[in-house]
Write an enzyme that holds these catalytic residues in place. Structure first.
Site, PDB file in Angstrom:
ATOM      1  N   HIS A  50       5.381   7.482   2.653  1.00 23.94           N
ATOM      2  CA  HIS A  50       5.229   6.158   2.068  1.00 23.94           C
ATOM      3  C   HIS A  50       3.844   5.892   1.485  1.00 23.94           C
ATOM      4  CE1 HIS A  50       5.999   1.929   1.452  1.00 23.94           C
ATOM      5  NE2 HIS A  50       4.972   1.590   2.201  1.00 23.94           N
ATOM      6  N   ASP A  53       3.424  -0.187  -2.594  1.00 21.29           N
ATOM      7  CA  ASP A  53       4.128  -0.979  -1.588  1.00 21.29           C
ATOM      8  C   ASP A  53       4.262  -2.414  -2.110  1.00 21.29           C
ATOM      9  OD1 ASP A  53       5.034  -1.055   1.446  1.00 21.29           O
ATOM     10  OD2 ASP A  53       3.575  -2.677   1.288  1.00 21.29           O
TER      11      ASP A  53
END
Length: 318
Positions: free
Chosen positions: A296, A101
């Site tokens: 994610h 991320d």
């Protein structure tokens, strides 16, 4: 299983909490939003057992690494500087730097700015793309509209308060809504609503996440709030200004990329196209791994595959 140890180091003049395991060549693991060292719990032990010294810091503004109040103290230069200082504080000459991320952006830019310190770089979820020719915020407005979540994050106050109201619920809802077990995530927020309106309360947690995991994040975020992490987003334009010397720069160290095919960041991008773009800007890319059914939270949703890929990559480097 290898033991995870904890200590606080002085890094760039600030106390920084690190979790570490194992001995051997250094692998630094950089988390994203809104996370902690804990996001790498599986990799810390797995890399230690593979013969590496794995270290995961709480990044600036998170957990045991308090950050400044001023938003402009969270630029990409500050964050890369923290990793450079951490490598020195650990007594290492070089390291493999892996990020997820926002941590991917930090890892990629550490490789760009200090290739002398980076044996190899691994990014998860966020692929390396060169600095855009146009400022990011106007580009986001044209592409996604004013309610794109990164644009809404620019305003101090509302989202900070929304997420901090119930940290456990915020973590539980966010991690579930953007996982591979949830419907596709819509990053454009309702005009009259908040970020969590896109993250419904789940009937159950995804299989990779436990209530204890949620508690660990929530306890830390209850103490620090979410503003430190949100300040990373509030430097998007400043980062674009600061990285002008990196315009069209290529990453010149060996690289690895991993992402889930259900990650909203890259969902819909053809793997072949993603691979080609990465190889254009990271010519020493060893592999781009797309994990089926993964959302994610790459290293938490697919811990065994990610740990194996990182260990293989790190072992292959000079």
């Amino acid at each position: 299983m290898a033991e995870i140890r904890h200590r606080t180091l002085r890094v760039a003049g600030r106390p920084t909490h690190v979790a570490e395991a194992g001995e051997g060549p250094l692998v630094v693991l950089v988390h994203g939003f809104p996370e902690l060292w804990y996001s790498w719990r599986h990799q810390l032990t797995g890399l230690a057992e593979a013969g590496f010294h794995a270290v995961a810091p709480d990044m600036r503004g998170y957990g045991g690494s308090p950050g400044p109040a001023e938003a402009d103290q969270y630029t990409i230069h500050h964050l890369v500087g923290d990793i450079v200082a951490l490598i020195g504080a650990l007594g290492a000459d070089r390291a493999v730097v892996a990020g997820h991320d926002w941590g991917s952006q930090v890892a990629w830019h550490t490789a760009l700015l200090r290739p002398d310190l980076v044996r190899g770089v691994a990014g998860m979820s966020i692929p390396y793309r060169p600095r855009a020719g146009l400022p990011p915020l106007p580009a986001m407005r044209r592409a996604m509209g004013e309610d794109f979540y990164m644009l809404r994050f620019q305003q101090p106050g509302p989202v900070d308060a929304e997420l901090a109201r119930d940290p456990a619920a915020s973590v539980r809802r966010l991690l579930t809504a953007t996982s591979g077990e949830a419907p596709p995530f819509d990053p454009v927020l309702p005009a009259d609503g908040g970020f969590l309106d896109r993250c419904p309360e789940p009937e159950r947690l995804p299989g990779w996440l436990t209530e204890r995991d949620v508690e660990v994040y929530a306890e830390a975020l209850a103490g620090t709030g979410f503003t430190g992490g949100l300040n990373w987003y509030r430097n998007l334009h400043r980062n674009w200004d600061l990285t002008a010397p990196l315009n069209r720069a290529r990453i010149r160290v060996p690289a690895l990329y991993l992402a889930g095919d259900r990650d909203f960041v890259v969902q819909g991008t053809e793997p072949a196209r993603l691979d080609a773009e990465l190889r254009q800007w990271a010519p020493q890319l060893r592999k781009a791994v797309i994990l089926p059914g993964c959302g994610h939270w790459t290293q938490q949703e697919r811990p065994a595959e990610v740990t194996a890929a990182l260990a293989e990559f790190a072992a292959s480097l000079d």
